[in-house]
Design a protein around this motif. Structure first.
Motif, PDB file in Angstrom:
ATOM      1  N   ALA A   1      40.700  51.530  20.026  1.00  0.00           N
ATOM      2  CA  ALA A   1      39.632  52.505  20.226  1.00  0.00           C
ATOM      3  C   ALA A   1      38.320  52.063  19.595  1.00  0.00           C
ATOM      4  CB  ALA A   1      40.049  53.860  19.646  1.00  0.00           C
ATOM      5  N   ARG A   2      38.368  51.154  18.619  1.00  0.00           N
ATOM      6  CA  ARG A   2      37.140  50.724  17.946  1.00  0.00           C
ATOM      7  C   ARG A   2      36.343  49.722  18.775  1.00  0.00           C
ATOM      8  NH1 ARG A   2      38.709  48.078  12.580  1.00  0.00           N
ATOM      9  NH2 ARG A   2      40.267  47.136  13.950  1.00  0.00           N
ATOM     10  N   GLY A   3      37.037  48.918  19.577  1.00  0.00           N
ATOM     11  CA  GLY A   3      36.343  47.863  20.301  1.00  0.00           C
ATOM     12  C   GLY A   3      35.944  46.745  19.347  1.00  0.00           C
ATOM     13  N   GLY A   4      35.125  45.813  19.818  1.00  0.00           N
ATOM     14  CA  GLY A   4      34.688  44.699  18.997  1.00  0.00           C
ATOM     15  C   GLY A   4      33.772  43.782  19.778  1.00  0.00           C
ATOM     16  N   ASP A   5      33.324  42.725  19.145  1.00  0.00           N
ATOM     17  CA  ASP A   5      32.430  41.762  19.786  1.00  0.00           C
ATOM     18  C   ASP A   5      33.228  40.708  20.537  1.00  0.00           C
ATOM     19  OD1 ASP A   5      30.260  43.072  18.763  1.00  0.00           O
ATOM     20  OD2 ASP A   5      29.938  41.668  17.112  1.00  0.00           O
ATOM     21  N   LEU A   6      32.605  40.163  21.556  1.00  0.00           N
ATOM     22  CA  LEU A   6      33.177  39.007  22.240  1.00  0.00           C
ATOM     23  C   LEU A   6      32.052  38.153  22.808  1.00  0.00           C
ATOM     24  CD1 LEU A   6      32.782  40.155  25.293  1.00  0.00           C
ATOM     25  CD2 LEU A   6      35.104  40.954  25.059  1.00  0.00           C
ATOM     26  N   THR A   7      32.384  36.907  23.085  1.00  0.00           N
ATOM     27  CA  THR A   7      31.445  35.988  23.710  1.00  0.00           C
ATOM     28  C   THR A   7      31.824  35.822  25.171  1.00  0.00           C
ATOM     29  OG1 THR A   7      31.097  34.777  21.646  1.00  0.00           O
ATOM     30  CG2 THR A   7      30.481  33.662  23.690  1.00  0.00           C
ATOM     31  N   VAL A   8      30.935  36.234  26.060  1.00  0.00           N
ATOM     32  CA  VAL A   8      31.167  36.055  27.491  1.00  0.00           C
ATOM     33  C   VAL A   8      30.640  34.676  27.869  1.00  0.00           C
ATOM     34  CG1 VAL A   8      30.613  36.863  29.814  1.00  0.00           C
ATOM     35  CG2 VAL A   8      31.025  38.518  27.971  1.00  0.00           C
ATOM     36  N   HIS A   9      31.521  33.823  28.347  1.00  0.00           N
ATOM     37  CA  HIS A   9      31.135  32.465  28.716  1.00  0.00           C
ATOM     38  C   HIS A   9      30.586  32.410  30.145  1.00  0.00           C
ATOM     39  CE1 HIS A   9      33.017  31.181  25.036  1.00  0.00           C
ATOM     40  NE2 HIS A   9      34.170  31.747  25.410  1.00  0.00           N
ATOM     41  N   SER A  10      31.289  33.045  31.071  1.00  0.00           N
ATOM     42  CA  SER A  10      30.861  33.004  32.469  1.00  0.00           C
ATOM     43  C   SER A  10      31.419  34.207  33.210  1.00  0.00           C
ATOM     44  CB  SER A  10      31.325  31.708  33.143  1.00  0.00           C
ATOM     45  OG  SER A  10      32.744  31.655  33.186  1.00  0.00           O
ATOM     46  N   VAL A  11      30.781  34.530  34.334  1.00  0.00           N
ATOM     47  CA  VAL A  11      31.241  35.597  35.221  1.00  0.00           C
ATOM     48  C   VAL A  11      31.246  35.032  36.639  1.00  0.00           C
ATOM     49  CG1 VAL A  11      30.800  37.905  36.125  1.00  0.00           C
ATOM     50  CG2 VAL A  11      30.298  37.400  33.728  1.00  0.00           C
ATOM     51  N   THR A  12      32.396  35.125  37.309  1.00  0.00           N
ATOM     52  CA  THR A  12      32.522  34.645  38.684  1.00  0.00           C
ATOM     53  C   THR A  12      32.715  35.826  39.614  1.00  0.00           C
ATOM     54  OG1 THR A  12      33.482  32.553  37.952  1.00  0.00           O
ATOM     55  CG2 THR A  12      33.826  33.160  40.249  1.00  0.00           C
ATOM     56  N   LEU A  13      31.898  35.898  40.648  1.00  0.00           N
ATOM     57  CA  LEU A  13      31.854  37.060  41.533  1.00  0.00           C
ATOM     58  C   LEU A  13      32.139  36.657  42.967  1.00  0.00           C
ATOM     59  CD1 LEU A  13      28.464  38.214  40.091  1.00  0.00           C
ATOM     60  CD2 LEU A  13      30.580  39.462  39.710  1.00  0.00           C
ATOM     61  N   SER A  14      32.941  37.472  43.640  1.00  0.00           N
ATOM     62  CA  SER A  14      33.097  37.407  45.087  1.00  0.00           C
ATOM     63  C   SER A  14      32.893  38.826  45.599  1.00  0.00           C
ATOM     64  CB  SER A  14      34.494  36.892  45.460  1.00  0.00           C
ATOM     65  OG  SER A  14      35.451  37.943  45.421  1.00  0.00           O
ATOM     66  N   PRO A  15      32.874  39.056  46.896  1.00  0.00           N
ATOM     67  CA  PRO A  15      32.770  40.435  47.385  1.00  0.00           C
ATOM     68  C   PRO A  15      33.946  41.301  46.964  1.00  0.00           C
ATOM     69  CG  PRO A  15      32.193  38.885  49.118  1.00  0.00           C
ATOM     70  CD  PRO A  15      32.763  38.074  47.992  1.00  0.00           C
ATOM     71  N   LEU A  16      35.044  40.671  46.525  1.00  0.00           N
ATOM     72  CA  LEU A  16      36.266  41.399  46.203  1.00  0.00           C
ATOM     73  C   LEU A  16      36.476  41.594  44.714  1.00  0.00           C
ATOM     74  CD1 LEU A  16      38.657  39.388  48.569  1.00  0.00           C
ATOM     75  CD2 LEU A  16      37.221  41.358  49.156  1.00  0.00           C
ATOM     76  N   THR A  17      36.191  40.566  43.915  1.00  0.00           N
ATOM     77  CA  THR A  17      36.552  40.603  42.502  1.00  0.00           C
ATOM     78  C   THR A  17      35.429  40.120  41.593  1.00  0.00           C
ATOM     79  OG1 THR A  17      37.475  38.367  42.487  1.00  0.00           O
ATOM     80  CG2 THR A  17      38.988  40.166  43.047  1.00  0.00           C
ATOM     81  N   CYS A  18      35.615  40.429  40.318  1.00  0.00           N
ATOM     82  CA  CYS A  18      34.738  39.954  39.246  1.00  0.00           C
ATOM     83  C   CYS A  18      35.649  39.408  38.155  1.00  0.00           C
ATOM     84  CB  CYS A  18      33.880  41.103  38.714  1.00  0.00           C
ATOM     85  SG  CYS A  18      33.008  40.743  37.172  1.00  0.00           S
ATOM     86  N   GLN A  19      35.475  38.119  37.825  1.00  0.00           N
ATOM     87  CA  GLN A  19      36.286  37.499  36.782  1.00  0.00           C
ATOM     88  C   GLN A  19      35.373  37.058  35.657  1.00  0.00           C
ATOM     89  OE1 GLN A  19      36.276  34.047  35.891  1.00  0.00           O
ATOM     90  NE2 GLN A  19      38.175  33.849  34.731  1.00  0.00           N
ATOM     91  N   ALA A  20      35.695  37.481  34.445  1.00  0.00           N
ATOM     92  CA  ALA A  20      34.903  37.111  33.278  1.00  0.00           C
ATOM     93  C   ALA A  20      35.766  36.301  32.329  1.00  0.00           C
ATOM     94  CB  ALA A  20      34.366  38.345  32.570  1.00  0.00           C
ATOM     95  N   GLU A  21      35.249  35.162  31.896  1.00  0.00           N
ATOM     96  CA  GLU A  21      35.926  34.372  30.874  1.00  0.00           C
ATOM     97  C   GLU A  21      35.227  34.637  29.551  1.00  0.00           C
ATOM     98  OE1 GLU A  21      36.442  29.693  29.873  1.00  0.00           O
ATOM     99  OE2 GLU A  21      37.066  30.332  31.895  1.00  0.00           O
ATOM    100  N   ALA A  22      35.992  35.095  28.569  1.00  0.00           N
ATOM    101  CA  ALA A  22      35.377  35.520  27.313  1.00  0.00           C
ATOM    102  C   ALA A  22      36.308  35.266  26.142  1.00  0.00           C
ATOM    103  CB  ALA A  22      35.015  37.006  27.375  1.00  0.00           C
ATOM    104  N   THR A  23      35.697  35.085  24.955  1.00  0.00           N
ATOM    105  CA  THR A  23      36.447  34.880  23.724  1.00  0.00           C
ATOM    106  C   THR A  23      36.240  36.079  22.807  1.00  0.00           C
ATOM    107  OG1 THR A  23      36.202  32.479  23.872  1.00  0.00           O
ATOM    108  CG2 THR A  23      36.765  33.393  21.712  1.00  0.00           C
ATOM    109  N   ILE A  24      37.331  36.648  22.342  1.00  0.00           N
ATOM    110  CA  ILE A  24      37.279  37.792  21.438  1.00  0.00           C
ATOM    111  C   ILE A  24      36.979  37.305  20.028  1.00  0.00           C
ATOM    112  CG2 ILE A  24      38.625  39.690  20.459  1.00  0.00           C
ATOM    113  CD1 ILE A  24      40.211  39.722  23.095  1.00  0.00           C
ATOM    114  N   ALA A  25      35.982  37.893  19.393  1.00  0.00           N
ATOM    115  CA  ALA A  25      35.529  37.408  18.079  1.00  0.00           C
ATOM    116  C   ALA A  25      36.576  37.625  16.999  1.00  0.00           C
ATOM    117  CB  ALA A  25      34.223  38.102  17.701  1.00  0.00           C
TER     118      ALA A  25
END
Length: 453
Positions: free
Chosen positions: A238-262
């Motif tokens: 419930a607290r959440g936290g920081d992360l580093t988003v490296h990239s986001v790949t988009l198509s008309p169907l999906t969104c994929q995010a590659e990220a590292t949790i701090a």
């Protein structure tokens, strides 16, 4: 018995073997409640995913059974998974019907669509004997051995069989309202993990009775972000936290995010916005359905989402993370002002109405946090709430809400406890909100509602 006009139009327009769909709201509510019993897994589907999965399906079927004859006639995999206008993705759909039969069943892939990350299928099963039909409609039909869906790599292994990617999964559900006297319809969401073909088999058919076919993935665009910022609280934290988003790949169907949790003790999901060419800013709650989160290495994860509505990439200007817009055309990132009310916030849980029911939302507190209009009529025990140009009217004791004047099922009655109005989580779905009854730090107790507008 007199037929309704929709059924008559259906018979005049569609071949007789195509079913006229109908919606059973009570059955849909039962399916939602059953879905909520699922436990978090390594793939980490969010509670919001489970909620939205059923609601989107209900909305699609309601449209089909209501008045949208054109949509119903051309019902395909896009209608099974996306709401609203799907015309921008029509050319991406493979409508070649592929069938295989044995003495008991015919298995047909009616339509499919895919991108680099997932394939979506609309599948039909026809029972060819009375015994097969009785079994297909029994509770024993849908089990662990019913379906075998395998992504296939183009190369063959030394043994001659198609190689399968190492990490993949399949989600599916029956479109119960499309049943006929001898047919069932199913939708499948298959992780591809680099595959370019699929093998589809019904486990109750003869050995070797399967369909294999190539996929034509929709084109995608990758946006480099490489920025650190606050993430959205997930179900488990419930607290959440920081992360580093490296990239986001988009198509008309999906969104994929590659990220590292701090901080591994403070899991978080990417908190993304979408800046459209007309200046409109779409939030996560409005636009995405969480599919999975898979660990890549260490604390780096691949977060996969499906768009609730087909995304026309030609109308999408930029992905926004932590107040910065990253243009799809590779242009220079720039600051974007985001209303503070569009970020996640917390609300207290209200106790379930019944032992079988879920936690309920405090309505007035939700409206205040969103900046929505809230008016209470003591005489009629009715609240009128307006947000994002959608008006919802709630009446104490009623499990039906009026959404822009149309009745919608809440699943549970509205309550007034100690002067606090409470309503089912479905209220949030009508406004395009992602609501999660998140766990506390011990992950043993529900802590609060996390609302992502």
């Amino acid at each position: 018995m007199k037929k309704n006009p929709f059924a008559e139009l259906w018979e005049d327009t569609v071949p007789t073997e195509v079913p006229c769909p109908h919606l059973d709201p009570e059955d849909m509510v039962r399916r939602v409640n059953a879905a909520l019993d699922g436990l978090p897994s390594e793939r980490r589907p969010s509670m919001g995913q489970k909620f939205r999965f059923s609601i989107v399906l209900a909305a699609v079927l309601a449209v089909l059974a209501g008045a949208a004859l054109a949509v119903a006639v051309h019902f395909d995999v896009l209608d099974a998974y996306f709401r609203g206008d799907t015309s921008s993705a029509e050319d991406l759909v493979d409508r070649e019907t592929r069938s295989v039969s044995d003495p008991n069943y015919t298995l047909t892939v009616e339509s499919s669509v895919s991108d680099d990350f997932s394939a979506l299928l609309l599948v039909r099963v026809d029972a060819l004997t009375e015994e097969a039909k009785n079994f297909m409609f029994s509770d024993d039909f849908n089990g662990m051995d019913t379906w075998s869906i395998h992504p296939l790599l183009p190369e063959k292994s030394e043994s001659g069989s198609a190689a399968t990617p190492g990490s993949w999964g399949v989600g599916y559900s029956e479109l119960g309202d499309l049943r006929t006297e001898s047919s069932t319809f199913w939708r499948f969401d298959v992780d591809l993990a680099g595959a370019t073909a699929l093998r589809v088999r019904l486990g109750y058919m003869e050995e070797g009775a399967a369909l294999e076919f190539n996929l034509t993935p929709a084109e995608s665009v990758t946006v480099d972000v490489d920025a650190t910022g606050p993430g959205a609280p997930p179900l488990e934290n419930a607290r959440g936290g920081d992360l580093t988003v490296h990239s986001v790949t988009l198509s008309p169907l999906t969104c994929q995010a590659e990220a590292t949790i701090a901080d591994p003790d403070r899991e978080a999901d990417p908190l993304l916005f979408f800046l459209m060419e007309d200046g409109t800013l779409l939030t996560t709650g409005q636009s995405l359905t969480s599919v999975s989160a898979q660990r890549i290495q260490g604390e780096t994860w691949s977060f996969l989402y499906r768009f609730q509505s087909v995304m026309d990439l030609s109308q999408l200007a930029a992905v926004v993370f932590d107040g910065t817009a990253y243009p799809l055309d590779g242009g220079k990132p720039h600051a974007v002002e985001i209303d503070s009310k569009l970020y996640p916030f917390y609300l207290p849980l209200m106790d379930p109405i019944t032992e079988e029911g879920g936690y309920i939302l405090p309505v007035e507190a939700l409206c205040q946090a969103l900046g929505a209009s809230y008016e209470w009529d003591e005489e009629t025990q009715t609240a009128t709430c307006i947000y994002r140009d959608t008006t919802i009217v709630l009446t104490v004791g009623s499990s039906t809400a009026l959404v822009d004047g149309e009745p919608e099922d809440l699943g549970e009655p509205v309550v007034l406890w100690d002067g606090v109005l409470g309503a089912s989580w479905k209220l949030s779905e009508f406004w395009g909100l992602d609501t999660t009854a998140a766990f506390d730090e011990t992950q043993t107790e529900r802590a609060c509602w996390v609302v992502i507008p």
